[in-house]
Design a protein around this motif. Sequence first.
Motif, PDB file in Angstrom:
ATOM      1  N   LEU A  25       7.338   4.382   5.244  1.00  0.00           N
ATOM      2  CA  LEU A  25       8.487   4.994   4.578  1.00  0.00           C
ATOM      3  C   LEU A  25       9.574   3.964   4.275  1.00  0.00           C
ATOM      4  CD1 LEU A  25       9.779   7.788   3.742  1.00  0.00           C
ATOM      5  CD2 LEU A  25      10.932   7.735   5.956  1.00  0.00           C
ATOM      6  N   ALA A  81      18.077   4.101   9.508  1.00  0.00           N
ATOM      7  CA  ALA A  81      17.734   5.051  10.574  1.00  0.00           C
ATOM      8  C   ALA A  81      16.587   4.567  11.455  1.00  0.00           C
ATOM      9  CB  ALA A  81      17.386   6.413   9.971  1.00  0.00           C
ATOM     10  N   ASN A  85       9.773  15.127  -0.958  1.00  0.00           N
ATOM     11  CA  ASN A  85      10.602  15.217   0.233  1.00  0.00           C
ATOM     12  C   ASN A  85       9.899  16.035   1.322  1.00  0.00           C
ATOM     13  OD1 ASN A  85      13.280  14.035   0.230  1.00  0.00           O
ATOM     14  ND2 ASN A  85      13.791  15.920   1.292  1.00  0.00           N
ATOM     15  N   ILE A 115       7.159  14.124   2.898  1.00  0.00           N
ATOM     16  CA  ILE A 115       7.627  13.119   3.862  1.00  0.00           C
ATOM     17  C   ILE A 115       8.021  13.792   5.177  1.00  0.00           C
ATOM     18  CG2 ILE A 115       9.427  11.415   4.329  1.00  0.00           C
ATOM     19  CD1 ILE A 115       9.387  10.694   1.348  1.00  0.00           C
ATOM     20  N   VAL A 173      19.549  19.828  14.345  1.00  0.00           N
ATOM     21  CA  VAL A 173      18.758  19.319  13.219  1.00  0.00           C
ATOM     22  C   VAL A 173      17.668  18.379  13.715  1.00  0.00           C
ATOM     23  CG1 VAL A 173      18.839  17.913  11.139  1.00  0.00           C
ATOM     24  CG2 VAL A 173      20.743  19.407  11.696  1.00  0.00           C
TER      25      VAL A 173
END
Length: 509
Positions: free
Chosen positions: A109, A117, A206, A209, A369
């Motif tokens: 990625l 991140a 998205n 992924i 989250v």
Amino acid sequence: MMVFHVVLILILALLSFWKLAQKKLKPRLNCPRSLPSLPIIGSLLQLAGHSQLHLLFYRLQQKYGSIYSLYMGSHYVVVVNNYLQAKEVLLKKGKIFAGRPRTVTTDLLTRNGKDIAFASYSPLWKLQRKLVHSALAMFGEGSLTLEKLICQEAAFLCEFLNATQDSSLNMAPELMRAVSNVVCSLCFKSSYRHGDAEFETMLQYNQGIVDTVAKEGLVDIFPWLQYLPNKDLALLKRCVEKRDQLLLQQFAKHKEEFNSDSVSDLMDALLRAKLNMENNNSNLPNRHELTEDHLLMTVADIFGAGVETTTTVLKWAVLYLLHYPEVQQKIQEELDQKIGFNRHPQLSDRQHLPYFEATISEVLRIRPVSPLLIPHVALEDTSIGEYDIPKGTRVMINLWSIHHDEKEWNNPGEFNPGRFLDEYGNRIYSPSPSYLPFGAGIRVCMGEALAKMELFLFLAWILQRFTFTIPEGHTLPEPEGKFGVVLQVPPFKVKATLREVWKGLAVDQ
Ligand code: STR
């Protein structure tokens, strides 16, 4: 029979060798209690079949206490379920634990960790964070233009709800479009309209992924599996390719139109930083440090994080409002009282809407989250509390456990915004320090302020005018999240009805 004995003896020999090797590796160390582990596969027998890793790690506390260790394949992992220990890792020893593991999926990625991140700690990583931070401060957080931008998207969202009123609606794509447009503006100065083909592509890659990356899957534990046919990995590759296509289009356009005097999005800001570095340090050997890859991966990170996280929280919020109509009603009463019917909500209203703010805090608590954050790595020999932690240890912070700790929260499984309010109900506060929805320390979320602005404005705009209910023929969606790089919301339908008071009034007034 003979063969069986030989295999058995071999296994036993291997086992004892493994135990010995483990002891040698960590001589006289006081390590957290360990789950049983076998050679090669480590503790996978305990983990196998549990896709909800955050829940399993929460339950394992009963047997092993709030901090314990296990082996994922050959990787030594320490799981932290308590906020005090978590704060020691993230805050007190933040720099020591600032490493990240390299894994097959995240390497794919992020072009081998060139993002923010998933990249490990380094001077360049610090620079990337700093650049993004100042870019966000410049055209984002707190600025009037950003507020305007979010409100514009909120207005589109309300128009859409008005047009599709009373039908059975999957709000996810529209929420995602609204949120995407905010980060799209920040990163590229562009946006998507309803029905945009490129937006559909983005939605798809998205999801691909999110479904495949950084979910402690087998390829990330046994990297050699990447050389065998692997459906997930193939999907991830296709999605990353699609993402790169769109990213490179933007990049080409930005390079072509670049003007250092009018830098107005993140991509421009990073381009300028790169050019400045190349000009100023032209005789330094590391002038190429901030490569095009770093620049692209940084933007991709901010984009992906900005879209996926906020959309997820908005979906959780709507889901919980369906479960608790009385909470929805209370928010609407507060909105009516403090904002009224002559104007739209704005950021300055935030401080006057404690019950609404408390609801957002409660959503972030009950469904974090990022239930296990992103794993940290100890960059040197260190400790957590009384326990020794050798260099290279992976540390997983179980935010789910921290937000559901019964010693810290009354009835943690219950959705109760009131717990974040003082006894008069007019001031918001955190009743427990066991609350870290955005993480903490040097790797703390970079988008906290942006996320809070969006959550507030989007929800306030919608709830001022519309009421969510379950469409006829549908049942309440189960509030069970699916573990992954974010805690995913199950798909569900809602009915959005214009509130009585607004009937006859123009929605865009
Ligand atoms: C979502 C899907 C995507 O296209 C790109 C990314 C990269 C950044 C990731 C993001 C992901 C998921 C949420 C993350 C974010 C970085 C920080 C954020 C993991 C995979 C959280 O920590 C919740």
